[in-house]
Design an enzyme around this catalytic site. Structure first.
Site: not given
Length: 334
Positions: A26, A49, A85, A109, A196, A253
């Protein structure tokens, strides 16, 4: 070849009728997915948990979080939204043996699926639905009636039914309001890591530090170096975000634009691009993934040392002081 993009009319939330969706974790993405899906009428449970801040947040948001194992057992679709991980270990200890044939194992992912740290059992199909923005934006855009664009990808051998459920899931979190782009798990994973490392985090951080150091070493005040090499970066990025490189160049500019064209290629040379290709190869063949997982399993001492080293870089110290003078900035201290 143009990408295939799906919108609201291409997805049907009815494909999630009688489907229980477990959100594992969460955190940043998890809280957004769970709330958006619930608000879209989906049946959502949370695996988190107890004793953690995220557990308390889930309770505050009206969920009754349970163990990861229990959530997996009760669900039909399971989205692992835990840090890359730790996903492999959590999968082996709490997820794999609680999956059933016909379940759909999801991610936002593809790191662990693509590099083999998560290997679902036979009969479990895999699916990726990945918002292209942080969780707080996914939630905020949904609440205001918009949506963050998403990616969708099927694992090898996954069915059309799983794809349709994936599109419905994307609609449930608001993604079809912004557009859902079809990709593959390998493409999402490898391009995400490359972006990344080469641009968004690694390349940008090193460019900021090196340019700051160059000015200070030449005798300029650190405060001046900070403004030119870090602070004003947001102004340029915001222009690019709004209208691409052309709009940024239109807005600055003529002097700055000429410097862009004439000097930029000296900063990113053929040698730089060759190094980018080496980085991409290390991502593609799993070398970076192995190094990161090994670092985590060894206790993360090198990672912690790198984090500590850069936290005390001169550009960070100067920045903390100068931001305290700017009342309009919501200064964040780590």
């Amino acid at each position: 070849m143009a990408a295939t993009i799906y919108y609201e009319d291409d997805a049907d939330l009815a494909n999630l009728n009688d489907v229980t969706i477990a959100i594992l974790g969460y955190g940043s993405q998890g809280h957004a997915h769970a709330q958006n899906l619930r608000d879209s009428g989906c049946n959502v449970i949370v695996g988190q948990r107890p004793g953690s801040a995220n557990y308390d947040l889930a309770v505050k948001h009206g969920f009754e979080p349970m163990s990861v194992a229990d959530a997996v057992q009760k669900a039909d679709m399971i989205n692992m939204l835990l840090p890359d991980e730790v996903q492999g270990d959590v999968f082996e200890e709490h997820v794999k043996d609680n999956l059933s044939a016909g379940n759909i194992l999801m991610c936002s992912h593809g790191f662990n699926l693509h590099f083999g740290y998560v290997k679902p059992p036979e009969g479990v199909e895999t699916l990726l639905v990945a918002p292209k923005g942080p969780g707080h934006l996914v939630r905020a855009e949904y609440e205001r009636g918009g949506g963050v664009p998403c990616l969708i990808a099927l694992g090898e051998g996954a069915s059309d039914d799983t794809f349709n459920k994936g599109l419905a899931y994307a609609k449930g979190i608001g993604g079809t309001r912004g557009g859902v782009i079809k990709t593959s798990i390998s493409e999402e994973t490898e391009t995400d890591l490359f972006g990344e490392q080469v641009v968004l985090c690694g390349g940008l951080s090193e460019l900021v530090k090196a340019s700051f150091e160059t000015l200070v070493e030449a005798g300029y005040q650190p405060e001046m170096a900070f403004f030119e090499c870090m602070h004003e970066l947001k102004l340029i990025v915001d222009l690019i975000y709004q209208g691409g490189l052309s709009y940024m160049r239109y807005s600055i500019s003529n002097t700055a634009e000429f410097g862009d064209y004439s000097t930029g290629p000296r900063m990113v040379t053929d040698e730089t691009k060759a190094e980018m290709k080496k980085v991409l190869k290390e991502i593609q063949d799993g070398e970076f993934a192995r190094k990161w997982i090994e670092e985590h399993k060894s206790g993360g001492k090198n990672f912690a040392a790198m984090r500590e080293r850069d936290k005390d870089h001169a550009v960070e110290k100067v920045g903390r002081h100068l931001r305290s003078m700017m009342s309009w900035i919501d200064d964040k201290q780590v």
